[in-house]
Write a protein that holds these residues in place. Structure first.
Motif, short mmCIF file in Angstrom:
data_model
loop_
_atom_site.label_atom_id
_atom_site.label_comp_id
_atom_site.label_asym_id
_atom_site.label_seq_id
_atom_site.Cartn_x
_atom_site.Cartn_y
_atom_site.Cartn_z
N SER A 1 38.81 -5.39 2.39
CA SER A 1 38.84 -6.78 2.84
C SER A 1 38.38 -6.89 4.29
CB SER A 1 40.26 -7.35 2.70
OG SER A 1 41.16 -6.62 3.53
N ALA A 2 38.01 -8.11 4.66
CA ALA A 2 37.51 -8.37 6.02
C ALA A 2 38.58 -8.14 7.08
CB ALA A 2 36.98 -9.80 6.11
N GLU A 3 39.85 -8.21 6.70
CA GLU A 3 40.93 -8.02 7.68
C GLU A 3 40.98 -6.60 8.23
OE1 GLU A 3 41.28 -9.38 4.70
OE2 GLU A 3 41.64 -11.48 5.24
N ASN A 4 40.41 -5.66 7.48
CA ASN A 4 40.43 -4.25 7.92
C ASN A 4 39.10 -3.82 8.53
OD1 ASN A 4 43.08 -3.83 6.92
ND2 ASN A 4 42.27 -3.60 4.86
N ALA A 5 38.36 -4.78 9.09
CA ALA A 5 37.04 -4.48 9.62
C ALA A 5 37.13 -3.70 10.93
CB ALA A 5 36.26 -5.77 9.84
N ILE A 6 36.05 -2.98 11.24
CA ILE A 6 35.91 -2.28 12.51
C ILE A 6 35.26 -3.25 13.50
CG2 ILE A 6 34.85 -0.31 13.68
CD1 ILE A 6 34.67 1.02 10.89
N GLN A 7 35.91 -3.53 14.61
CA GLN A 7 35.38 -4.44 15.62
C GLN A 7 34.42 -3.67 16.53
OE1 GLN A 7 36.74 -7.82 14.21
NE2 GLN A 7 35.71 -7.79 16.20
N LEU A 8 33.12 -3.93 16.36
CA LEU A 8 32.13 -3.28 17.20
C LEU A 8 32.05 -3.95 18.56
CD1 LEU A 8 29.30 -2.75 14.55
CD2 LEU A 8 31.11 -1.17 15.24
N THR A 9 32.13 -5.27 18.59
CA THR A 9 32.26 -6.04 19.83
C THR A 9 33.27 -7.16 19.54
OG1 THR A 9 30.50 -7.65 19.30
CG2 THR A 9 29.81 -5.58 20.36
#
Length: 303
Positions: A135-143
């Motif tokens: 899911s989108a909630e577990n995304a890696i924040q690149l910026t």
């Protein structure tokens, strides 16, 4: 710049779907000069198979990662078998028939698969069971405003591995050499002792299997499926194959990425309503400048 990076990531993800499906189009065309209009429907079948596997096993306590792998393997295997069956029943008996007969058969098979699925699964959209870590909630924040989801990372990684493996198989193995020989001249291949029918079946197995893999990843990324989902995606994947150079495997990969990026940029910077205009306008422009496609070779035809 952040918007551009996010659109690029989204475009590469969608481009991975197009590239995997385009590979099936380009392989079949390279071997028997057939535009297999049913190929997009193999993609759709892969999505429904993923739905079935996930619905069956989601409540069985199986780890989510294992569940995803099982769905991928099952969908790839079954769609590959469907591709072999379609080649054996529909296409091989017509190899010596006029090309128009093969084309009409491909259209008929496409409709049969689509509306057979509609009869068995219904015509509405079906939701795919939720997989938490995708899911989108577990995304890696690149910026601050650019994120990469694990689904995107997995789709891109699996696609790159499969495309690299296919390229190595076709270019570096004996079986791959027989496939390239058959693409040049079927009659000469028979005289050299190559089993033409078996090679054609293998081509359909690989192409349909890749479409099934793409369909599974699509169902996980956009958690819903429909019996017509393979039509438009198959059309764009075919466009990708033509842009890259129909019959050229690296060209199908490049074309898929190009179409995915164009679709993402057009949706983000212009409007989703103009996506098809941009995609097919690019196709026309490429064919005007280079009719054989970006990586295709000009072939002289005997008259």
């Amino acid at each position: 710049m952040n918007e551009f990076l996010q659109y690029t990531l989204n475009g590469l993800t969608v481009g991975a779907f197009y590239a995997l499906v385009a590979l099936g189009y380009t392989m079949v065309y390279g071997i028997i000069r057939l535009i297999n209009f049913a190929h997009g429907d193999f993609f759709m079948v892969g999505g429904f198979l993923a739905l079935g596997v996930l619905s069956l096993l989601a409540n069985g306590g199986m780890p989510a990662g294992v569940l995803v792998v099982v769905a991928l393997v099952a969908a790839t295997a079954v769609t590959g078998a469907l591709g072999v069956a379609s080649a054996r029943i529909v296409y091989l008996p017509l190899l010596k028939a006029p090309q128009l007969s093969l084309l009409v058969s491909a259209l008929g098979l496409s409709l049969a698969v689509e509306y057979g699925t509609a009869l068995s699964q219904g015509t509405g959209f079906k939701s795919v069971p939720h997989i938490g870590f995708l899911s989108a909630e577990n995304a890696i924040q690149l910026t601050d405003s650019v994120q990469l989801t694990y689904a995107q990372l997995g789709i891109f990684g699996v696609s790159v591995v499969l495309m690299a493996a296919l390229f190595f198989f076709v270019q570096r193995t004996v079986t791959g050499t027989t496939m390239r020989t058959l693409a040049m001249d079927q009659d000469a291949a028979r005289l050299m002792g190559i089993n033409v029918e078996r090679t054609i079946l293998l081509t359909f197995l690989i192409g349909a299997g890749l479409a099934g893999t793409a369909g599974t990843m699509y169902a996980l990324y956009y958690p819903q499926v429909n019996f017509l989902m393979g039509f438009l995606l198959g059309l764009r994947a075919f466009t990708a194959a033509v842009i890259g150079g129909i019959g050229n495997i690296p060209g199908a990969m490049v074309g898929g990425v190009i179409i995915g990026l164009l679709e993402s940029y057009a949706t983000g910077y212009v409007s989703g309503r103009w996506t098809d205009v941009v995609v097919f306008g690019t196709l026309i422009a490429v064919l005007v400048v280079r009719p054989s496609g970006l990586l295709g070779e000009r072939v002289a035809e005997r008259v």
